[in-house]
Design an enzyme around this catalytic site. Structure first.
Site, mmCIF file in Angstrom:
data_model
loop_
_atom_site.group_PDB
_atom_site.id
_atom_site.type_symbol
_atom_site.label_atom_id
_atom_site.label_comp_id
_atom_site.label_asym_id
_atom_site.label_seq_id
_atom_site.Cartn_x
_atom_site.Cartn_y
_atom_site.Cartn_z
ATOM 1 N N MET A 31 6.097 -46.754 71.936
ATOM 2 C CA MET A 31 5.750 -47.441 70.694
ATOM 3 C C MET A 31 4.909 -48.680 70.985
ATOM 4 S SD MET A 31 8.949 -46.818 68.176
ATOM 5 C CE MET A 31 10.036 -48.041 68.880
ATOM 6 N N GLY A 32 4.316 -48.742 72.179
ATOM 7 C CA GLY A 32 3.451 -49.869 72.528
ATOM 8 C C GLY A 32 4.236 -51.109 72.902
ATOM 9 N N ALA A 33 3.533 -52.272 72.886
ATOM 10 C CA ALA A 33 4.104 -53.528 73.395
ATOM 11 C C ALA A 33 4.633 -53.262 74.809
ATOM 12 C CB ALA A 33 5.194 -54.080 72.476
ATOM 13 N N LEU A 34 3.733 -52.764 75.623
ATOM 14 C CA LEU A 34 4.134 -52.186 76.905
ATOM 15 C C LEU A 34 4.562 -53.228 77.929
ATOM 16 C CD1 LEU A 34 1.386 -49.424 77.282
ATOM 17 C CD2 LEU A 34 3.627 -49.281 76.175
ATOM 18 N N HIS A 38 7.690 -49.166 80.722
ATOM 19 C CA HIS A 38 6.772 -48.124 80.261
ATOM 20 C C HIS A 38 5.814 -47.716 81.386
ATOM 21 C CE1 HIS A 38 7.452 -50.375 76.335
ATOM 22 N NE2 HIS A 38 7.855 -49.168 76.019
ATOM 23 N N GLN A 62 11.600 -43.338 62.566
ATOM 24 C CA GLN A 62 12.793 -43.607 63.373
ATOM 25 C C GLN A 62 13.362 -45.006 63.157
ATOM 26 O OE1 GLN A 62 10.611 -42.933 67.160
ATOM 27 N NE2 GLN A 62 11.873 -44.586 67.963
ATOM 28 N N LYS A 150 16.789 -46.048 79.960
ATOM 29 C CA LYS A 150 17.121 -47.210 79.111
ATOM 30 C C LYS A 150 17.669 -46.742 77.766
ATOM 31 C CE LYS A 150 16.657 -51.124 76.751
ATOM 32 N NZ LYS A 150 15.934 -50.867 75.560
ATOM 33 N N SER A 187 10.629 -53.976 74.605
ATOM 34 C CA SER A 187 9.602 -54.620 73.771
ATOM 35 C C SER A 187 10.231 -55.647 72.841
ATOM 36 C CB SER A 187 8.870 -53.566 72.942
ATOM 37 O OG SER A 187 8.397 -52.541 73.775
ATOM 38 N N ARG A 188 11.502 -55.487 72.536
ATOM 39 C CA ARG A 188 12.165 -56.421 71.614
ATOM 40 C C ARG A 188 12.575 -57.727 72.302
ATOM 41 N NH1 ARG A 188 14.024 -51.383 69.742
ATOM 42 N NH2 ARG A 188 13.575 -51.010 67.542
HETATM 43 P P1 AMP Z 1 9.716 -47.430 73.431
HETATM 44 O O1 AMP Z 1 8.302 -47.911 73.438
HETATM 45 O O2 AMP Z 1 10.739 -48.510 73.378
HETATM 46 O O3 AMP Z 1 9.934 -46.330 72.413
HETATM 47 O O4 AMP Z 1 9.954 -46.741 74.838
HETATM 48 C C1 AMP Z 1 9.096 -45.710 75.292
HETATM 49 C C2 AMP Z 1 9.715 -45.087 76.517
HETATM 50 O O5 AMP Z 1 9.849 -46.066 77.541
HETATM 51 C C3 AMP Z 1 11.122 -44.530 76.240
HETATM 52 O O6 AMP Z 1 11.265 -43.293 76.922
HETATM 53 C C4 AMP Z 1 11.996 -45.598 76.823
HETATM 54 O O7 AMP Z 1 13.254 -45.115 77.243
HETATM 55 C C5 AMP Z 1 11.183 -46.065 78.000
HETATM 56 N N1 AMP Z 1 11.589 -47.401 78.416
HETATM 57 C C6 AMP Z 1 11.724 -48.500 77.609
HETATM 58 N N2 AMP Z 1 12.179 -49.547 78.324
HETATM 59 C C7 AMP Z 1 12.359 -49.099 79.590
HETATM 60 C C8 AMP Z 1 12.822 -49.705 80.802
HETATM 61 N N3 AMP Z 1 13.214 -50.966 80.837
HETATM 62 N N4 AMP Z 1 12.880 -48.939 81.914
HETATM 63 C C9 AMP Z 1 12.495 -47.642 81.881
HETATM 64 N N5 AMP Z 1 12.043 -47.015 80.783
HETATM 65 C C10 AMP Z 1 11.971 -47.730 79.646
#
Ligand code: AMP
Length: 279
Positions: A31-34, A38, A62, A150, A187-188
């Site tokens: 969802m970005g804010a990488l 990520h 979601q 995560k 990202s939060r």
């Molecule tokens: P999100 O952008 O939060 O939807 O996350 C996108 C993907 O990155 C999802 O598969 C998350 O589980 C993974 N992700 C988010 N944070 C972490 C982290 N700290 N370590 C590993 N994978 C992560």
């Protein structure tokens, strides 16, 4: 060269070209804010696949909380720069009506594993995840999909989805990347105040200590109660849940022969944080 693509019509011929050359394709949905979490997924994809697509889509379906959706950080330019430095082939950034065009009416709902914990606290959340992940697999025609541990329950939902619908994708679960104090990257996290950020590492420390205590023979309930107390005294305003579950089904489990997982959701500074570890 990293290409930015915004429509399925443009993405399709690129992927078909790769496939015609017998190149394997990995997808990393985000969802970005990488952050480094990520990027670790994208790097793993680069190691294992000839081509990698990272998707950036803040999926409205979601979000059960409109305020969370509105406040979700959006940093497209920085994200693209990071993904370029990792060498992903395509950054796919569809607009909401590209993903959910007029008349869209089909949803994917995974039973069982979607229901407890996050499913209970965030009604509809995993229907949104299962629907968008199914669509992203269809759009990208990926051979492998990379997901972070995560979001442990999400990973189990996606594994179940792929098995149940015979989707031709191998799901790869990647380790959680943490800050120096143990806080899982998210990202939060940028929404935490300096004061909140200073104590946020207590979440990981508390569940790690509880997992150790359970392995050493302490009762689950006692270990979890101690973890919750540590969090409250560190200033966390709410412990939504800390649970010991079967790692695959997410159902309560005292079967020590099967892998188990401790999962937690807590609130700090008005920000909802989740984390999990093996027990
Ligand atoms: P999100 O952008 O939060 O939807 O996350 C996108 C993907 O990155 C999802 O598969 C998350 O589980 C993974 N992700 C988010 N944070 C972490 C982290 N700290 N370590 C590993 N994978 C992560």
């Amino acid at each position: 060269m990293t290409q930015i693509i915004r429509t399925v019509a443009e993405l399709r011929p690129i992927v078909r070209g790769w496939k015609a050359a017998a190149e394997s394709v990995g997808v990393v949905p985000t969802m970005g804010a990488l952050h480094d979490g990520h990027l670790s997924l994208a790097r793993r994809g680069k190691k294992e696949c000839e081509r990698v697509i990272t998707t950036i889509f803040v999926n409205p379906m979601q979000f059960n909380n409109p305020d969370d959706l509105k406040k979700y950080p959006r940093t497209e330019e920085a994200d693209v720069a990071l993904l370029t430095s990792v060498g992903v082939d395509v950054v796919f950034i569809p607009a909401p009506d590209e993903v959910y065009p007029e008349g869209f009416i089909t949803t994917v709902s995974v039973g069982g594993v979607s229901e407890p914990l996050e499913g209970r606290m965030r009604p509809g959340h995993f229907d949104g995840v299962a629907t968008v992940v199914s669509k992203l697999f269809g759009m990208t025609e990926a051979n492998r999909g990379y997901f972070g541990q995560k979001d442990w329950q999400q990973l189990q939902v996606v594994l179940r989805l792929v098995r149940d619908l015979n989707l031709p994708v191998t799901v790869v679960g990647c380790e959680t990347i943490r800050e120096g104090d143990g806080l899982a990257m998210s990202s939060r996290n940028v929404r935490l105040t300096a004061q909140g950020r200073a104590v946020a590492g207590v979440l990981y420390a508390a569940i790690a200590a509880a997992a150790d205590d359970i392995r050493a023979g302490q009762s689950d309930r006692m270990a979890i109660r101690e973890a919750a107390e540590k969090l409250r005294s560190a200033g966390f305003e709410r412990v939504e849940y800390i649970e010991l579950r079967d790692a695959e089904t997410l159902m309560p489990s005292d079967d020590t022969r099967r892998p188990r997982r401790m999962l937690a959701a807590v609130w700090l500074d008005g920000v909802r944080l989740i984390d999990n570890i093996p027990v």
